[in-house]
Enzyme design. Structure first.
Site, PDB file in Angstrom:
ATOM      1  N   ASP A  59      -1.038   3.201  -7.068  1.00 11.86           N
ATOM      2  CA  ASP A  59      -0.573   2.537  -5.846  1.00 11.86           C
ATOM      3  C   ASP A  59       0.681   3.289  -5.398  1.00 11.86           C
ATOM      4  OD1 ASP A  59       0.696   0.925  -3.979  1.00 11.86           O
ATOM      5  OD2 ASP A  59       0.283  -0.937  -5.046  1.00 11.86           O
ATOM      6  N   TYR A 151       1.283  -3.414  11.491  1.00 12.63           N
ATOM      7  CA  TYR A 151       0.912  -1.996  11.325  1.00 12.63           C
ATOM      8  C   TYR A 151       1.846  -1.112  12.155  1.00 12.63           C
ATOM      9  CZ  TYR A 151      -2.276   2.103  11.354  1.00 12.63           C
ATOM     10  OH  TYR A 151      -2.838   3.366  11.235  1.00 12.63           O
ATOM     11  N   ALA A 152       2.081  -1.524  13.411  1.00 13.59           N
ATOM     12  CA  ALA A 152       2.958  -0.728  14.283  1.00 13.59           C
ATOM     13  C   ALA A 152       4.371  -0.663  13.707  1.00 13.59           C
ATOM     14  CB  ALA A 152       2.977  -1.320  15.694  1.00 13.59           C
ATOM     15  N   LYS A 155       4.362   1.689  10.713  1.00 10.35           N
ATOM     16  CA  LYS A 155       4.231   3.091  11.114  1.00 10.35           C
ATOM     17  C   LYS A 155       5.498   3.593  11.818  1.00 10.35           C
ATOM     18  CE  LYS A 155       0.105   4.217   9.643  1.00 10.35           C
ATOM     19  NZ  LYS A 155      -0.005   5.142   8.486  1.00 10.35           N
TER      20      LYS A 155
HETATM   21  N1  NAD Z   1      -8.412   6.648  11.291  1.00 13.10           N
HETATM   22  C1  NAD Z   1      -7.575   6.432  12.305  1.00 13.10           C
HETATM   23  O1  NAD Z   1      -7.993   6.177  13.447  1.00 13.10           O
HETATM   24  C2  NAD Z   1      -6.087   6.530  12.089  1.00 13.10           C
HETATM   25  C3  NAD Z   1      -5.251   6.589  13.213  1.00 13.10           C
HETATM   26  C4  NAD Z   1      -3.866   6.671  13.036  1.00 13.10           C
HETATM   27  C5  NAD Z   1      -3.341   6.694  11.757  1.00 13.10           C
HETATM   28  N2  NAD Z   1      -4.169   6.635  10.680  1.00 13.10           N
HETATM   29  C6  NAD Z   1      -3.532   6.653   9.357  1.00 13.10           C
HETATM   30  O2  NAD Z   1      -4.018   7.753   8.627  1.00 13.10           O
HETATM   31  C7  NAD Z   1      -3.957   7.453   7.229  1.00 13.10           C
HETATM   32  C8  NAD Z   1      -5.317   7.757   6.606  1.00 13.10           C
HETATM   33  O3  NAD Z   1      -6.277   6.889   7.197  1.00 13.10           O
HETATM   34  P1  NAD Z   1      -7.856   7.152   7.140  1.00 13.10           P
HETATM   35  O4  NAD Z   1      -8.370   6.954   8.501  1.00 13.10           O
HETATM   36  O5  NAD Z   1      -8.154   8.411   6.403  1.00 13.10           O
HETATM   37  O6  NAD Z   1      -8.300   5.859   6.301  1.00 13.10           O
HETATM   38  P2  NAD Z   1      -9.204   5.714   5.011  1.00 13.10           P
HETATM   39  O7  NAD Z   1      -9.364   4.247   4.824  1.00 13.10           O
HETATM   40  O8  NAD Z   1     -10.405   6.568   5.115  1.00 13.10           O
HETATM   41  O9  NAD Z   1      -8.262   6.320   3.858  1.00 13.10           O
HETATM   42  C9  NAD Z   1      -7.112   5.680   3.406  1.00 13.10           C
HETATM   43  C10 NAD Z   1      -7.032   5.890   1.897  1.00 13.10           C
HETATM   44  O10 NAD Z   1      -5.786   5.335   1.435  1.00 13.10           O
HETATM   45  C11 NAD Z   1      -6.035   4.703   0.186  1.00 13.10           C
HETATM   46  N3  NAD Z   1      -4.989   3.699  -0.043  1.00 13.10           N
HETATM   47  C12 NAD Z   1      -4.758   2.571   0.675  1.00 13.10           C
HETATM   48  N4  NAD Z   1      -3.721   1.912   0.157  1.00 13.10           N
HETATM   49  C13 NAD Z   1      -3.260   2.638  -0.899  1.00 13.10           C
HETATM   50  C14 NAD Z   1      -2.204   2.462  -1.829  1.00 13.10           C
HETATM   51  N5  NAD Z   1      -1.398   1.393  -1.792  1.00 13.10           N
HETATM   52  N6  NAD Z   1      -2.017   3.420  -2.771  1.00 13.10           N
HETATM   53  C15 NAD Z   1      -2.825   4.498  -2.834  1.00 13.10           C
HETATM   54  N7  NAD Z   1      -3.855   4.700  -1.982  1.00 13.10           N
HETATM   55  C16 NAD Z   1      -4.064   3.783  -1.035  1.00 13.10           C
HETATM   56  C17 NAD Z   1      -7.428   4.087   0.334  1.00 13.10           C
HETATM   57  O11 NAD Z   1      -8.028   3.820  -0.927  1.00 13.10           O
HETATM   58  C18 NAD Z   1      -8.145   5.161   1.138  1.00 13.10           C
HETATM   59  O12 NAD Z   1      -8.836   6.091   0.303  1.00 13.10           O
HETATM   60  C19 NAD Z   1      -3.543   5.982   7.130  1.00 13.10           C
HETATM   61  O13 NAD Z   1      -2.163   5.902   6.871  1.00 13.10           O
HETATM   62  C20 NAD Z   1      -3.834   5.445   8.518  1.00 13.10           C
HETATM   63  O14 NAD Z   1      -3.001   4.350   8.817  1.00 13.10           O
HETATM   64  C21 NAD Z   1      -5.515   6.556  10.811  1.00 13.10           C
END
Ligand code: NAD
Length: 243
Positions: A59, A151-152, A155
């Protein structure tokens, strides 16, 4: 170039793509994710392609777990040169239904998790007088998003961390930047209600972003050539938001 990268959320859509591309440029990669199978799958793919990788199930907000994983990565591969933080999750909740538990959990994973990981790898980067930190924020952290207050806020906290940390670590040869993606086609996007995903995917470029769009931006910010870019927030949204 070859270095040593830590990728958090490395089992997820964006993190996996970043990890694979950092490995393809020659980095050894420590893949961190709370999902052990997802982390191992990414690390296995790197090794099968001839690269060097290990996986850690942890984590990102757990300081002891992160410190232990950092020590193992340094012992396996050497000083850490790149940290990319992609661990996170998203959940839409109307403001009046938002509980303090959900608020705290969101802030913990994104803001505290980014702080904990950055602090853990910093001594290694100072030691090498070189480091690249790239944090994944979100367009929501720049412009807000209805139903996404926690979330906002989480971030946006990453953006403050980026800007302050770049000032503190710049003299040690370490750059700190953030990427604020719009909608990116990953498992996370598929969990969002279709109407919200569609609203978030509208942009002048006319397509949804891909993990490769994010990964190529990370690769540049994590390169030696990007040494004069620090404290920046890259708006990676196909023009959905301009400022
Ligand atoms: N996909 C989008 O549209 C988008 C847009 C803007 C920002 N993001 C950000 O990009 C990042 C990656 O997102 P994604 O789309 O690849 O999502 P995803 O769900 O595919 O991947 C996120 C990964 O983070 C891991 N995770 C979550 N909480 C955790 C923790 N406490 N410790 C360790 N691992 C943890 C999950 O197991 C998962 O594998 C995130 O921070 C997300 O907020 C995504």
């Amino acid at each position: 170039m070859s270095g040593v990268s830590v990728v958090t959320g490395g089992g997820g859509g964006i993190g996996r793509e970043v990890a694979l591309r950092l490995a393809a440029r020659g980095d050894a990669v420590s893949v961190w994710d709370r999902d052990p199978d997802a982390a191992r799958t990414t690390a296995d793919a790197i090794v099968e392609a001839g690269g060097r990788a290990e996986s850690e199930a942890l984590d990102v907000a757990d300081q002891d777990q992160v410190r232990d994983a950092t020590a193992r990565a340094i012992s396996a591969f050497g000083n850490i040169s790149t940290l990319m933080t992609g661990a996170g999750y998203s959940r839409f909740v109307d403001f009046l239904d938002l509980t303090i538990e959900e608020w705290t959990s969101m802030l913990t994973v994104h803001a505290t998790g980014t702080f904990v990981c950055a602090q853990a790898v910093t001594p290694s980067m100072i030691d090498a007088h070189f480091g690249r930190m790239v944090f994944i924020s979100s367009l929501a952290g720049l412009s807000g998003s209805a139903g996404h207050v926690h979330y906002a806020a989480a971030k946006a906290a990453i953006l403050g961390l980026t800007k302050a940390l770049c000032k503190e670590l710049g003299p040690s040869g370490i750059t700190v930047n953030a990427i604020a993606p719009g909608a990116i086609d990953t498992p996370m996007l598929k969990l969002i209600k279709p109407e919200i995903a569609e609203r978030n995917s509208n942009n002048p470029v006319g397509r949804v972003g891909t993990p490769a769009d994010v990964a190529e931006t990370v690769l540049f910010l994590a390169s030696p050539q990007a040494s004069f870019i620090t404290g920046a927030v890259v708006n990676l949204s196909g023009g959905a938001y301009t400022y």
